[in-house]
Design a protein around this motif. Sequence first.
Motif, PDB file in Angstrom:
ATOM      1  N   PHE A 209       0.835  -1.202   0.000  1.00 34.26           N
ATOM      2  CA  PHE A 209       0.000   0.000   0.000  1.00 34.26           C
ATOM      3  C   PHE A 209       0.872   1.256   0.000  1.00 34.26           C
ATOM      4  N   LEU A 210       2.013   1.206   0.687  1.00 33.29           N
ATOM      5  CA  LEU A 210       2.925   2.347   0.672  1.00 33.29           C
ATOM      6  C   LEU A 210       3.475   2.587  -0.733  1.00 33.29           C
ATOM      7  N   PHE A 211       3.809   1.497  -1.455  1.00 36.53           N
ATOM      8  CA  PHE A 211       4.264   1.629  -2.837  1.00 36.53           C
ATOM      9  C   PHE A 211       3.173   2.224  -3.719  1.00 36.53           C
ATOM     10  N   LEU A 212       1.945   1.719  -3.558  1.00 40.60           N
ATOM     11  CA  LEU A 212       0.828   2.236  -4.345  1.00 40.60           C
ATOM     12  C   LEU A 212       0.602   3.721  -4.066  1.00 40.60           C
ATOM     13  N   LEU A 213       0.674   4.079  -2.794  1.00 43.19           N
ATOM     14  CA  LEU A 213       0.447   5.470  -2.407  1.00 43.19           C
ATOM     15  C   LEU A 213       1.516   6.374  -3.013  1.00 43.19           C
ATOM     16  N   ARG A 214       2.765   5.961  -2.944  1.00 36.95           N
ATOM     17  CA  ARG A 214       3.848   6.766  -3.510  1.00 36.95           C
ATOM     18  C   ARG A 214       3.671   6.963  -5.016  1.00 36.95           C
ATOM     19  N   HIS A 215       3.347   5.875  -5.722  1.00 36.94           N
ATOM     20  CA  HIS A 215       3.172   5.961  -7.171  1.00 36.94           C
ATOM     21  C   HIS A 215       2.003   6.871  -7.536  1.00 36.94           C
ATOM     22  N   CYS A 216       0.880   6.707  -6.838  1.00 35.08           N
ATOM     23  CA  CYS A 216      -0.310   7.490  -7.176  1.00 35.08           C
ATOM     24  C   CYS A 216      -0.113   8.977  -6.863  1.00 35.08           C
ATOM     25  N   LEU A 217       0.558   9.286  -5.758  1.00 34.99           N
ATOM     26  CA  LEU A 217       0.816  10.682  -5.428  1.00 34.99           C
ATOM     27  C   LEU A 217       1.742  11.319  -6.452  1.00 34.99           C
ATOM     28  N   TRP A 218       2.735  10.557  -6.900  1.00 34.95           N
ATOM     29  CA  TRP A 218       3.642  11.073  -7.939  1.00 34.95           C
ATOM     30  C   TRP A 218       2.881  11.326  -9.233  1.00 34.95           C
ATOM     31  N   HIS A 219       1.998  10.408  -9.583  1.00 37.04           N
ATOM     32  CA  HIS A 219       1.201  10.556 -10.796  1.00 37.04           C
ATOM     33  C   HIS A 219       0.266  11.754 -10.681  1.00 37.04           C
ATOM     34  N   CYS A 220      -0.357  11.912  -9.523  1.00 40.67           N
ATOM     35  CA  CYS A 220      -1.277  13.040  -9.321  1.00 40.67           C
ATOM     36  C   CYS A 220      -0.542  14.374  -9.384  1.00 40.67           C
ATOM     37  N   SER A 221       0.625  14.454  -8.764  1.00 43.32           N
ATOM     38  CA  SER A 221       1.375  15.709  -8.768  1.00 43.32           C
ATOM     39  C   SER A 221       1.802  16.092 -10.176  1.00 43.32           C
ATOM     40  N   GLY A 222       2.184  15.082 -10.990  1.00 41.35           N
ATOM     41  CA  GLY A 222       2.568  15.369 -12.368  1.00 41.35           C
ATOM     42  C   GLY A 222       1.388  15.817 -13.202  1.00 41.35           C
ATOM     43  N   SER A 223       0.220  15.236 -12.970  1.00 40.79           N
ATOM     44  CA  SER A 223      -0.961  15.597 -13.754  1.00 40.79           C
ATOM     45  C   SER A 223      -1.504  16.962 -13.358  1.00 40.79           C
ATOM     46  N   LEU A 224      -1.383  17.325 -12.073  1.00 39.83           N
ATOM     47  CA  LEU A 224      -1.902  18.615 -11.628  1.00 39.83           C
ATOM     48  C   LEU A 224      -1.163  19.783 -12.270  1.00 39.83           C
ATOM     49  N   ARG A 225       0.113  19.556 -12.648  1.00 44.02           N
ATOM     50  CA  ARG A 225       0.840  20.626 -13.335  1.00 44.02           C
ATOM     51  C   ARG A 225       0.195  20.955 -14.674  1.00 44.02           C
ATOM     52  N   ASN A 226      -0.432  19.943 -15.266  1.00 42.13           N
ATOM     53  CA  ASN A 226      -1.140  20.146 -16.535  1.00 42.13           C
ATOM     54  C   ASN A 226      -2.621  20.424 -16.325  1.00 42.13           C
ATOM     55  N   ARG A 227      -2.973  20.736 -15.077  1.00 43.12           N
ATOM     56  CA  ARG A 227      -4.340  21.085 -14.712  1.00 43.12           C
ATOM     57  C   ARG A 227      -5.325  19.955 -15.031  1.00 43.12           C
ATOM     58  N   ARG A 228      -4.886  18.741 -14.760  1.00 42.12           N
ATOM     59  CA  ARG A 228      -5.760  17.579 -14.908  1.00 42.12           C
ATOM     60  C   ARG A 228      -5.797  16.815 -13.590  1.00 42.12           C
ATOM     61  N   ILE A 229      -6.914  16.197 -13.309  1.00 44.21           N
ATOM     62  CA  ILE A 229      -7.046  15.397 -12.080  1.00 44.21           C
ATOM     63  C   ILE A 229      -7.214  13.933 -12.491  1.00 44.21           C
ATOM     64  N   PRO A 230      -6.202  13.091 -12.264  1.00 50.17           N
ATOM     65  CA  PRO A 230      -6.333  11.661 -12.590  1.00 50.17           C
ATOM     66  C   PRO A 230      -7.216  10.967 -11.550  1.00 50.17           C
ATOM     67  N   LEU A 231      -8.453  10.775 -11.892  1.00 41.58           N
ATOM     68  CA  LEU A 231      -9.411  10.263 -10.918  1.00 41.58           C
ATOM     69  C   LEU A 231      -9.030   8.883 -10.401  1.00 41.58           C
ATOM     70  N   LEU A 232      -8.543   8.002 -11.289  1.00 43.00           N
ATOM     71  CA  LEU A 232      -8.191   6.653 -10.862  1.00 43.00           C
ATOM     72  C   LEU A 232      -7.057   6.675  -9.839  1.00 43.00           C
ATOM     73  N   SER A 233      -5.991   7.434 -10.148  1.00 37.40           N
ATOM     74  CA  SER A 233      -4.866   7.523  -9.212  1.00 37.40           C
ATOM     75  C   SER A 233      -5.285   8.145  -7.895  1.00 37.40           C
ATOM     76  N   ALA A 234      -6.145   9.149  -7.978  1.00 33.60           N
ATOM     77  CA  ALA A 234      -6.627   9.793  -6.745  1.00 33.60           C
ATOM     78  C   ALA A 234      -7.446   8.820  -5.909  1.00 33.60           C
ATOM     79  N   ALA A 235      -8.279   8.011  -6.588  1.00 37.46           N
ATOM     80  CA  ALA A 235      -9.092   7.033  -5.865  1.00 37.46           C
ATOM     81  C   ALA A 235      -8.217   5.963  -5.220  1.00 37.46           C
ATOM     82  N   ILE A 236      -7.178   5.506  -5.943  1.00 41.44           N
ATOM     83  CA  ILE A 236      -6.274   4.490  -5.391  1.00 41.44           C
ATOM     84  C   ILE A 236      -5.513   5.064  -4.200  1.00 41.44           C
ATOM     85  N   ALA A 237      -5.048   6.304  -4.323  1.00 42.29           N
ATOM     86  CA  ALA A 237      -4.317   6.933  -3.220  1.00 42.29           C
ATOM     87  C   ALA A 237      -5.203   7.050  -1.988  1.00 42.29           C
ATOM     88  N   ALA A 238      -6.460   7.449  -2.204  1.00 42.12           N
ATOM     89  CA  ALA A 238      -7.391   7.566  -1.072  1.00 42.12           C
ATOM     90  C   ALA A 238      -7.643   6.205  -0.436  1.00 42.12           C
TER      91      ALA A 238
END
Length: 351
Positions: A209-238
Amino acid sequence: MNTLLGLWFFLLAAVVTHGLARRHPGVAQALWVAFFVRFLAAVTHAYVFPLPGGDSDAVRFEALAWAWGQDGAVAALGHFRGPDSFFYCVKLAVLYGALGRSSLMAQALSVLAGTLSVFCAWLLGRELQGKRAGRKTAWCVALFPAVVLFSVFTLRESYFVLCLTAGLYWAVRWRSDPNRLGRAVAALICWGIGVFYHGAMLMPILVFFLFLLRHCLWHCSGSLRNRRIPLLSAAIAASAVAALAVILLGGVAIPKMGRGASGLLNMDRILRATETRTVDTAAYPEWTVPEDAGDLVWNAPVRLAYFVWSPFPWDIRSRTHWIGFADSLLYWCLLLFLVANRKRLLRNPKA
């Protein structure tokens, strides 16, 4: 009945082995050797002489399964209490209630789980380092004495190893392509099944779960720079945060470790546990018992060394200890291989 049912289930295990060997020729020899070594060990234990290590818990589990299964398979299910130390007994009791008592049948199922563990280890080694490493891994697991020994008793160990190894394989497959969510789910399902055999399987789930959380947070931070919200990654992180909170806040109890972070850090419980493990022939030396929490600083590494590599030459008191000493030499070899290849392992993200 004992022998007949046992032979039928050994035949089932052989059919499964044949199917895997035919479909995957690269591991066929290791699978057949693993099966026959375990089959011979199981028959020896049942009809010739008892093998060391299976004369206590194995007898107790099998007897309890028969006591629960005498009223039928449906009644046996009434003893199911979720993830529990005696889930294995419930499973065996259902079989006894439906087919009759046969300890050899239970051994055959353990042999099948042990053989399947060799197959999963081959997949894991091949995924990590290639076909050659996969073959080496399969032969190591097929012939490793302790793994063989605990694949022939009416115990939980062979099923635990199978679930752990299968989960590791799918976790590594996920690491190869983190966008394939199904692989992460498969890993969690394998480990989730393993929790029913032993609650300590929660530990790989926690780490994953720690690995999943790290990956999803990294993915979310990269997508937010492009003003997009990756819903799947956000849901997995939550979901990962929620699962970690449940485990760490005490929603799930881990056997021998307590409930939540407070249980893991409960010094009184740890000190009591260390005192109860210095009796019988397989025990820690009395001088390793800590008198207070401060002693755990030097005590924990020493007891860990004893857990992995004992008995040491100065601890040998019987013929059984010599068998354990031979087994510990293999663990020393594994440690040397890990140290010698540490740079190569650290360069491989999947490893």
